[in-house]
Design an enzyme around this catalytic site. Sequence first.
Site, short mmCIF file in Angstrom:
data_model
loop_
_atom_site.label_atom_id
_atom_site.label_comp_id
_atom_site.label_asym_id
_atom_site.label_seq_id
_atom_site.Cartn_x
_atom_site.Cartn_y
_atom_site.Cartn_z
N ASP A 18 60.82 54.54 16.20
CA ASP A 18 61.93 55.41 16.80
C ASP A 18 62.71 55.91 15.90
O ASP A 18 62.65 57.09 15.17
CB ASP A 18 62.85 54.52 17.91
N LYS A 30 62.65 61.67 20.38
CA LYS A 30 64.11 61.91 20.87
C LYS A 30 64.14 63.31 20.35
O LYS A 30 64.13 63.43 18.93
CB LYS A 30 65.03 60.86 20.46
N ASP A 35 62.67 46.67 22.38
CA ASP A 35 63.20 47.68 21.36
C ASP A 35 64.16 46.64 20.72
O ASP A 35 65.19 46.26 21.03
CB ASP A 35 63.79 48.81 22.12
N SER A 54 65.56 51.51 30.17
CA SER A 54 65.78 50.78 28.95
C SER A 54 66.81 49.84 29.44
O SER A 54 67.89 50.45 29.64
CB SER A 54 66.04 51.85 27.80
N GLU A 108 59.32 48.26 19.70
CA GLU A 108 59.85 49.50 19.25
C GLU A 108 60.71 49.32 18.20
O GLU A 108 61.61 48.13 18.00
CB GLU A 108 60.60 50.19 20.44
N LYS A 124 61.84 48.39 29.77
CA LYS A 124 61.80 47.99 28.22
C LYS A 124 63.06 47.21 28.10
O LYS A 124 64.11 47.48 28.51
CB LYS A 124 62.27 49.65 27.51
N LYS A 131 65.95 45.58 25.68
CA LYS A 131 66.58 45.63 24.23
C LYS A 131 66.43 44.07 23.85
O LYS A 131 66.77 43.18 24.61
CB LYS A 131 67.93 46.05 24.50
N GLY A 188 65.71 58.08 25.14
CA GLY A 188 66.97 58.70 25.63
C GLY A 188 68.12 57.87 24.60
O GLY A 188 68.05 57.29 24.01
O1 OSB Z 1 66.79 52.96 20.55
O2 OSB Z 1 66.03 53.82 22.69
C1 OSB Z 1 67.13 53.51 21.84
C2 OSB Z 1 70.46 54.04 23.66
C3 OSB Z 1 71.21 54.15 22.53
C4 OSB Z 1 70.73 54.22 21.17
C5 OSB Z 1 69.33 53.88 21.07
C6 OSB Z 1 68.41 53.35 22.12
C7 OSB Z 1 69.03 53.74 23.41
C8 OSB Z 1 68.35 53.42 24.48
C9 OSB Z 1 68.64 53.73 26.01
O3 OSB Z 1 67.39 52.59 24.49
C10 OSB Z 1 68.00 54.80 26.43
C11 OSB Z 1 68.87 55.45 27.87
O4 OSB Z 1 68.46 54.87 28.69
O5 OSB Z 1 69.18 56.62 27.49
MG MG Z 2 64.73 52.66 20.23
#
Ligand code: OSB
Ligand code: MG
Length: 378
Positions: free
Chosen positions: A238, A262, A188, A135, A213, A161, A163, A290
Amino acid sequence: MKIESIVLREIHLQLKSPFETSFGTVQNRRILLVEVVADGVSGWGEVTAGETPSYNAETTDTAWHIISGFIGPSLQGRTLAHASDFPEFVAKIRGQEMAKSGVENALWDAEAKLAGIPLSQLLGGVKQEIDCGVSLGIRENPQSLLAKVEEELGRGYQRIKLKIKPGKDFDFVKAVRRAFPKILLSVDANSAYRPEDAEHLARFDEFDLLMIEQPLYWDDIYAHRKLQARIKSPICLDECIHNTRHALAAIELNACRIINIKVGRVGGHTEARLLQKVCRERSIPVWCGGMLESGIGRAHNIAVSTLPGFTLPGDVSASRRYWDEDVIEPEVEVSGKGTIRVPTAPGIGYQVRCDRIEKLTVRSETFSTKSQASVLAV
Ligand code: OSB
Ligand code: MG
């Protein structure tokens, strides 16, 4: 399992670089670790709440309050046959999934260690190796994002992925898709868009995304159903999904085609396992998300990812992407083909570095004396 004590610790751990999402930027993590001592064995869990209530409603401090004020005092001295009995034990506490999960998962680790088997096996996992993606946080410009994507693909990660947020979306995704026409690519939004953005989001159809996402409101399954009817990209939920009932509603409504599980967001391994089962029965692919975890939370993510419903690469990646030095030994490593080998030692399968945790701890509280009053009438 007789619960002899529960130790709640807050550790401070700095990410190697700031991580930006649509709701903000984080670098200094405040992580709660839960150690449960049962029948003489220590089990470890991690609370995956953020420092601010911007991903979901929980924070490091609300989880401290829930565990310290309610769960810790009522759990110490109790006997539970299985970690999977824990959700019922805390059913009178509404919500607070991440706080509950930190404790429940420590119980799972202890139970697996007492049985002398890996946690993945106790959960019913079927894989020796799990598939990994990354991510990537929001960047200043498409060029620097592209360089990062190239670096991670070079390390072997199987899915990228990105952001995104309004204003930092289309051109970024376009640049990556142009440079890498064939990779598994997803985005995401962490709830950054509104139903009025449907037309804008439909423009992403041309990028052949694996999924978008959580584009809309963190708590609105129905709004996603209306959006899914207007765009080709599969929606993955999510934030919206806190339990199996939410997932069933989303699936029946056609609000999404994929679900991110998660363990913390759904309250622990028991619910995560049930959720992947109902998704699998309905041919809805799931993957493990994550929350910028330390090695302890990461180890739990690896274990749950071995369950048969987890058919897409997760956001479970190497320790070195996050930390100069992790709190487990060995650190989590990813192979050149983008996989993590599932540990075979009992429990989470990694050694917890208690000396290092001690140094990183800024506050701790222990629940062990029977004289403490039980706060929950359970
Ligand atoms: O939406 O998946 C998410 C990190 C913090 C809060 C929300 C998210 C995330 C990530 C990071 O996408 C995932 C990771 O590398 O741990
Ligand atoms: Mg997410």
